[in-house]
Write an enzyme that holds these catalytic residues in place. Structure first.
Site, PDB file in Angstrom:
ATOM      1  N   SER A  67       0.827  -1.210   0.000  1.00  0.00           N
ATOM      2  CA  SER A  67       0.000   0.000   0.000  1.00  0.00           C
ATOM      3  C   SER A  67       0.859   1.257   0.000  1.00  0.00           C
ATOM      4  CB  SER A  67      -0.911   0.005   1.238  1.00  0.00           C
ATOM      5  OG  SER A  67      -1.831  -1.052   1.202  1.00  0.00           O
ATOM      6  N   ARG A 114       1.530   4.195  -3.081  1.00  0.00           N
ATOM      7  CA  ARG A 114       1.289   5.615  -2.806  1.00  0.00           C
ATOM      8  C   ARG A 114       2.581   6.430  -2.904  1.00  0.00           C
ATOM      9  NH1 ARG A 114      -2.442   2.456  -0.669  1.00  0.00           N
ATOM     10  NH2 ARG A 114      -4.551   3.202  -0.174  1.00  0.00           N
ATOM     11  N   GLY A 145      -5.341  -4.078  -8.402  1.00  0.00           N
ATOM     12  CA  GLY A 145      -6.586  -3.375  -8.146  1.00  0.00           C
ATOM     13  C   GLY A 145      -6.349  -2.039  -7.456  1.00  0.00           C
ATOM     14  N   ARG A 191     -13.015  -7.277 -12.079  1.00  0.00           N
ATOM     15  CA  ARG A 191     -13.303  -6.573 -10.825  1.00  0.00           C
ATOM     16  C   ARG A 191     -14.062  -5.271 -11.080  1.00  0.00           C
ATOM     17  NH1 ARG A 191      -7.952  -6.559  -7.200  1.00  0.00           N
ATOM     18  NH2 ARG A 191      -9.470  -5.811  -5.670  1.00  0.00           N
ATOM     19  N   ASP A 237      -7.520  -8.169   3.774  1.00  0.00           N
ATOM     20  CA  ASP A 237      -6.661  -9.012   2.937  1.00  0.00           C
ATOM     21  C   ASP A 237      -6.132 -10.243   3.672  1.00  0.00           C
ATOM     22  OD1 ASP A 237      -6.831  -7.534   0.585  1.00  0.00           O
ATOM     23  OD2 ASP A 237      -5.235  -6.175   1.201  1.00  0.00           O
ATOM     24  N   LYS A 254     -12.758  -9.012  -4.202  1.00  0.00           N
ATOM     25  CA  LYS A 254     -11.307  -8.803  -4.244  1.00  0.00           C
ATOM     26  C   LYS A 254     -10.763  -9.429  -5.526  1.00  0.00           C
ATOM     27  CE  LYS A 254      -9.340  -7.110  -1.193  1.00  0.00           C
ATOM     28  NZ  LYS A 254      -8.981  -5.688  -0.948  1.00  0.00           N
ATOM     29  N   ARG A 291     -13.148 -14.324  -2.513  1.00  0.00           N
ATOM     30  CA  ARG A 291     -12.289 -15.024  -1.560  1.00  0.00           C
ATOM     31  C   ARG A 291     -13.064 -15.882  -0.571  1.00  0.00           C
ATOM     32  NH1 ARG A 291      -7.675 -10.255  -0.705  1.00  0.00           N
ATOM     33  NH2 ARG A 291      -6.409 -10.924  -2.478  1.00  0.00           N
ATOM     34  N   ARG A 328      -3.152 -14.124  -2.754  1.00  0.00           N
ATOM     35  CA  ARG A 328      -3.362 -14.473  -1.346  1.00  0.00           C
ATOM     36  C   ARG A 328      -4.018 -15.843  -1.177  1.00  0.00           C
ATOM     37  NH1 ARG A 328      -1.389  -9.982   0.790  1.00  0.00           N
ATOM     38  NH2 ARG A 328      -1.957  -7.988  -0.160  1.00  0.00           N
TER      39      ARG A 328
END
Length: 450
Positions: A29, A33, A101, A129, A327, A354, A358, A403
């Site tokens: 994350s 950014r 995503g 998605r 997550d 997601k 999931r 994941r």
């Protein structure tokens, strides 16, 4: 590994104690950014510890396409010479965001208030998605989006020529939606306000302030109210990316369920909007401790020590914790399979949209390995079988979801029989060193054509 090439079937075998130090990659994350905000400054931003997974590399490529000078200097060491807020150049080709995503939604927000047009696509998972959750609010600024049915990629976004600030209440707990709106607000005059009923990860607010934007956060009767003053001049920064708690989840959870294990995972970001998994594991009586707690770059950090925990008990995970660990539910469901009693996940509809559905992916994969699972539209219950109680022996469909693939590799480390996944290639999107790191601790994962 590549999420875009041939499938890579993988198999995980029951192993001896996992021991040692697990240096997991940088936080995904914060890496995304850092790249985006660095591009929106005028001058040079330096980043160390950047996650060099496929998702973040796709974001780096996109920033080059929009006009930033982005250069890799060494392992995790990058420089970005930005074009400033609103300085996006129109890309010459389609922007391929791969499996990212977070990347595609935040990039859409960034460019939505610049007078340019850009077309976005991605891999099969990303193209399935929903993007309407971002294109709806950016349209309030004056942008327009044209995509496939149900708001899916490929999608063309036409940025606003005369953007206006907005006041927006997020309809779901989503840091991606909140962040996209705030990033769009950077190039709108006046104040853009985002209201979220339930707090989500706050890296965007923290980092915007660190880059020099005027950001105010208040908790009111409406919820958490974030106000951003538009059209700032963002200042270049030097950023040290902490290690990713979502990646740390895999060696931590594996150590808890593999007999005799003792694993140290250093330098993990413990932002309270990200640490719900670790709080939940402790409530389940996991032997998980924080060592060397400190603050780095405005983010709380600690070393995590995880030891085999044969006395874990199932719990009902509080609904208001979902946003802080969304997550991590897949790998938590694996831990729950080795606990005593049932573990209930509630208020987790976001898991349905997601990289894959999931809830369905974990339920079907766990059932294939002998674990009983109940599910509903926004809940799932795993019936624990205790330490050494999971039969294993099944194959899970990873569904192009990194994941899911890693979670079933963790399951195989403690199940009585080996566990397979049909395709481990998506792991490279977030954790390219997963196989080598886990092997270094003592795991037995191999690639298989069977």
């Amino acid at each position: 590994m590549s999420g875009h090439g041939d499938p890579i079937p993988m198999i995980s075998h029951k192993c001896g104690p996992l021991t040692g130090v697990a240096h997991v990659p940088g936080d995904k994350s914060i890496s995304h950014r850092s790249m985006l905000l660095g591009a929106m400054t005028v001058g040079e931003t330096r980043i160390t510890g950047l996650l060099e997974g496929e998702d973040v590399l796709a974001t780096a490529s996109a920033m080059r396409a929009f006009g930033a000078d982005v250069e890799r200097l060494g392992d995790g060491d990058w420089r970005i010479y930005g074009f400033g807020v609103g300085g996006f150049a129109e890309p010459e080709d389609v922007i391929d965001c791969g499996n990212a995503g977070t990347g595609v939604r935040l990039i859409m927000g960034c460019m939505a208030t610049s007078p340019i047009t850009a077309t976005f696509t991605g891999d099969a998972s990303l193209r399935s998605r929903p993007m309407g959750r971002v294109t709806d609010p950016i349209s309030l600024f004056g942008a327009a989006a044209y995509g496939r049915s149900k708001g899916r990629l490929p999608m063309t976004v036409v940025g606003a020529r005369n953007p206006v600030p907005v006041r927006y209440t997020t309809p779901m707990a989503s840091a991606q939606v909140k962040s996209a709106v705030l990033l769009a607000g950077l190039n709108a005059p006046g104040e853009t306000v985002v209201i979220e009923a339930e707090a989500t990860r706050d890296h965007t607010e923290r980092m915007l302030a660190g880059f020099g934007a005027e950001v105010d956060v208040q908790v009111t009767g409406e919820g958490r109210v974030i106000t951003l003053v538009g059209q700032p001049e963002l200042k270049p920064q030097t950023i040290a990316v902490p290690r990713d708690p979502s990646s740390a989840a895999f060696p931590v959870c594996a150590a808890l369920i593999v007999e005799g294990s003792d694993v140290l995972v250093p330098n993990i970001g413990l932002n309270p909007t990200r640490a719900g998994l670790f709080e939940t594991l402790r409530e389940m009586r996991a032997d998980l401790t924080y060592e060397n707690e400190r603050e780095e770059g405005g983010e709380p950090v600690a070393d995590l020590r995880a030891r085999f925990s044969p006395e874990m008990k199932g719990i009902r995970v509080p609904e208001d914790r979902a946003a802080s660990m969304i997550d991590e539910y897949p790998v938590l469901s694996v831990v729950a399979a080795f606990a005593e009693g049932k573990t209930e996940f509630v208020g987790v509809h976001e898991l349905r949209v997601k990289e894959s559905d999931r809830i369905d992916a974990m339920a079907r994969g766990l059932e294939a390995n002998g674990v009983c699972v109940d599910e509903g539209e926004d809940w799932m219950t795993v019936h624990g079988m205790g330490p050494d109680g999971v039969p294993g022996g099944g194959t899970a469909d990873a569904r192009l979801d990194h994941r899911i693939a890693m979670s079933f590799m963790v399951l195989g480390m403690a199940a009585r029989m080996p566990v397979r996944v049909d395709d481990g290639s998506p792991i490279a999107t977030s954790f390219p060193i997963f196989e080598n790191l886990m092997a270094g601790l003592g795991a037995r994962i191999e690639r298989s054509n069977r």
